[in-house]
Scaffold this motif. Structure first.
Motif, PDB file in Angstrom:
ATOM      1  N   LEU A  51       0.855  -1.180   0.000  1.00 15.24           N
ATOM      2  CA  LEU A  51       0.000   0.000   0.000  1.00 15.24           C
ATOM      3  C   LEU A  51       0.894   1.235   0.000  1.00 15.24           C
ATOM      4  N   LEU A  52       0.896   1.981  -1.095  1.00 20.56           N
ATOM      5  CA  LEU A  52       1.733   3.163  -1.252  1.00 20.56           C
ATOM      6  C   LEU A  52       0.831   4.398  -1.319  1.00 20.56           C
ATOM      7  N   VAL A  53       0.903   5.229  -0.300  1.00 21.49           N
ATOM      8  CA  VAL A  53       0.092   6.441  -0.261  1.00 21.49           C
ATOM      9  C   VAL A  53       0.782   7.512  -1.098  1.00 21.49           C
ATOM     10  N   ILE A  54       0.102   7.984  -2.129  1.00 12.28           N
ATOM     11  CA  ILE A  54       0.620   9.006  -3.034  1.00 12.28           C
ATOM     12  C   ILE A  54       0.335  10.397  -2.483  1.00 12.28           C
ATOM     13  N   SER A  55      -0.873  10.575  -1.963  1.00 11.30           N
ATOM     14  CA  SER A  55      -1.253  11.849  -1.346  1.00 11.30           C
ATOM     15  C   SER A  55      -2.200  11.550  -0.189  1.00 11.30           C
ATOM     16  N   GLY A  56      -2.228  12.437   0.784  1.00 10.93           N
ATOM     17  CA  GLY A  56      -3.109  12.263   1.928  1.00 10.93           C
ATOM     18  C   GLY A  56      -2.526  11.345   2.976  1.00 10.93           C
ATOM     19  N   ARG A  57      -3.402  10.561   3.595  1.00  6.75           N
ATOM     20  CA  ARG A  57      -3.021   9.691   4.705  1.00  6.75           C
ATOM     21  C   ARG A  57      -3.981   8.505   4.776  1.00  6.75           C
ATOM     22  N   MET A  58      -3.434   7.339   5.049  1.00  7.76           N
ATOM     23  CA  MET A  58      -4.240   6.141   5.242  1.00  7.76           C
ATOM     24  C   MET A  58      -4.061   5.672   6.676  1.00  7.76           C
ATOM     25  N   MET A  59      -5.176   5.506   7.373  1.00  5.79           N
ATOM     26  CA  MET A  59      -5.143   5.020   8.743  1.00  5.79           C
ATOM     27  C   MET A  59      -5.723   3.615   8.758  1.00  5.79           C
ATOM     28  N   LEU A  60      -4.920   2.679   9.212  1.00  3.61           N
ATOM     29  CA  LEU A  60      -5.279   1.271   9.197  1.00  3.61           C
ATOM     30  C   LEU A  60      -5.354   0.708  10.603  1.00  3.61           C
ATOM     31  N   GLU A  61      -6.040  -0.397  10.705  1.00  7.37           N
ATOM     32  CA  GLU A  61      -5.915  -1.283  11.849  1.00  7.37           C
ATOM     33  C   GLU A  61      -5.476  -2.621  11.266  1.00  7.37           C
ATOM     34  N   VAL A  62      -4.299  -3.083  11.695  1.00  6.20           N
ATOM     35  CA  VAL A  62      -3.718  -4.307  11.168  1.00  6.20           C
ATOM     36  C   VAL A  62      -3.493  -5.253  12.334  1.00  6.20           C
ATOM     37  N   ALA A  63      -4.166  -6.405  12.281  1.00  8.85           N
ATOM     38  CA  ALA A  63      -4.066  -7.396  13.362  1.00  8.85           C
ATOM     39  C   ALA A  63      -4.304  -6.733  14.714  1.00  8.85           C
TER      40      ALA A  63
END
Length: 108
Positions: A51-63
């Motif tokens: 997952l490559l964020v180009i612009s902005g922000r990604m907020m995940l919950e992983v495990a």
């Protein structure tokens, strides 16, 4: 192969969270999507996902753990690992899907 303006292409996508395949590199699919502020439910894949964020922000919950991926950062999700996009994520995202094999950690 044409030069791709990823930010413009993502803005032109008709729906957020619906990826489009830009191309293939060997067995990998290179996809683009536009994120909006809405959450996206839990997913588990049978392939590795970069997952490559180009612009902005990604907020995940992983495990069960929170992870924030800023613009210019890459997060690797191993096949079989549950991940959820949390509300507030926005911008453009490139996803690279590849057949499952052990992931190599990012180099310093």
């Amino acid at each position: 192969m044409p030069l791709c303006d990823l930010t413009s292409l993502a803005k032109a996508l008709p729906r957020a969270w619906q990826s489009t395949i830009l191309g293939r590199v060997g067995p990998a699919r290179v996809k683009l999507l536009r994120m909006d502020e809405m959450a996206y439910g839990e997913e588990v894949h049978d392939y590795n996902e970069a997952l490559l964020v180009i612009s902005g922000r990604m907020m995940l919950e992983v495990a069960g753990q929170p992870v924030t991926v800023e613009a210019g950062h890459l997060y690797l999700v191993e096949a079989g690992v549950a991940h959820t996009v949390l509300a507030g994520s926005h911008g453009s995202l490139v996803i690279i899907d590849v057949a499952p094999e052990p992931l190599t950690a990012c180099l310093p």
